[in-house]
Design an enzyme around this catalytic site. Structure first.
Site, mmCIF file in Angstrom:
data_model
loop_
_atom_site.group_PDB
_atom_site.id
_atom_site.type_symbol
_atom_site.label_atom_id
_atom_site.label_comp_id
_atom_site.label_asym_id
_atom_site.label_seq_id
_atom_site.Cartn_x
_atom_site.Cartn_y
_atom_site.Cartn_z
ATOM 1 C CB SER A 11 9.064 -6.013 0.101
ATOM 2 O OG SER A 11 8.968 -4.636 0.002
ATOM 3 C CG ASP A 52 1.714 -2.993 2.066
ATOM 4 O OD1 ASP A 52 2.426 -2.004 2.332
ATOM 5 O OD2 ASP A 52 2.140 -4.011 1.508
ATOM 6 C CG HIS A 112 5.388 -3.621 3.250
ATOM 7 N ND1 HIS A 112 4.824 -3.724 1.995
ATOM 8 C CD2 HIS A 112 6.730 -3.766 3.074
ATOM 9 C CE1 HIS A 112 5.782 -3.918 1.095
ATOM 10 N NE2 HIS A 112 6.941 -3.946 1.718
HETATM 11 C C1 MLT Z 1 10.215 -1.609 -4.284
HETATM 12 O O1 MLT Z 1 10.872 -0.600 -4.336
HETATM 13 O O2 MLT Z 1 10.504 -2.671 -4.828
HETATM 14 C C2 MLT Z 1 8.963 -1.524 -3.479
HETATM 15 O O3 MLT Z 1 8.671 -0.188 -3.184
HETATM 16 C C3 MLT Z 1 9.068 -2.343 -2.256
HETATM 17 C C4 MLT Z 1 10.167 -1.844 -1.370
HETATM 18 O O4 MLT Z 1 9.942 -0.907 -0.617
HETATM 19 O O5 MLT Z 1 11.263 -2.363 -1.418
#
Ligand code: MLT
Length: 204
Positions: free
Chosen positions: A106, A156, A187
């Site tokens: 992520s 996701d 996710h």
């Molecule tokens: C990010 O902010 O890098 C992406 O949206 C993934 C997350 O939720 O951390």
């Protein structure tokens, strides 16, 4: 003399000779220990370097700021990518470690992709779980000889559909060997992510 930036981190050398070191990059709200069970499942003999992201979003660590979900603060992303690369270079030199493979989930996958684009010789390869395109580079780096595994979740809710495919195409056009998979998952990581990553590392 300049001092390398420091991060709260966990590190350990490879348990078996010839094993790579995994650079573990956690998701939002994680820390330097969050991905240790994953590393154990993927490659128990590998070394580990696991920094904790320095940005706090409502108390939750991340690797760079975002303006809102999915919209990144690009100057912050670029600066934090360089800072992380300097830390990683210095930690690897002091461990005497060589092959480094990022394992990012992520937010960690997004800074992992940014490391590949900004510092193409730092990583031997990367496993990016649920990534997005972190930024569009003005010039493509040379990623020839670098392998990247990407896994996306069909259901996701956080990563807009098509992001993983766009990242795969971008990295491929920079010369990386990319293996990209769309899984029937959300996710969160699924067993299929883990078994794909384990096979990819073993084949590496
Ligand atoms: C990010 O902010 O890098 C992406 O949206 C993934 C997350 O939720 O951390």
């Amino acid at each position: 003399m300049t001092t390398a930036p420091d991060f709260i981190h966990y590190a350990r050398p490879p348990r078996e000779p010839g094993q790579p070191t995994l650079l573990l990059l956690h998701g939002t709200g994680g820390n330097e220990r969050s991905l240790l069970p994953l590393a154990e499942a993927l490659a128990p003999g590998a070394g580990i370097l696991a920094p904790r992201g320095k940005v706090l979003e409502h108390g939750m660590p991340r690797f760079f700021r975002r303006l809102r979900e999915g919209v990144f603060d690009l100057p912050d992303l670029h600066a934090r990518t360089h800072e992380l690369a300097a830390f990683v270079e210095s930690a690897m030199a002091s461990q005497g470690a060589a092959d480094l493979i990022a394992v990012g989930y992520s937010n960690g996958a997004n800074i992992g992709a940014s490391l590949l684009l900004h510092h193409p010789t730092l990583l031997q390869g990367a496993i990016l779980f649920r990534p997005m395109v972190p930024f569009e580079p003005e010039e493509l780096p040379n990623l020839a000889g670098r392998g990247v595994l990407i896994t996306a979740g069909e259901f996701d809710q956080m990563v807009p559909s098509g992001q993983a495919q766009r990242l795969a195409a971008l990295l491929e056009s920079a010369g990386a060997t990319v293996s990209a998979h769309l899984l029937p998952a959300d996710h969160g990581l699924s067993d299929a992510d883990i078994s794909l990553a384990r096979q990819w590392l073993a084949a590496g």
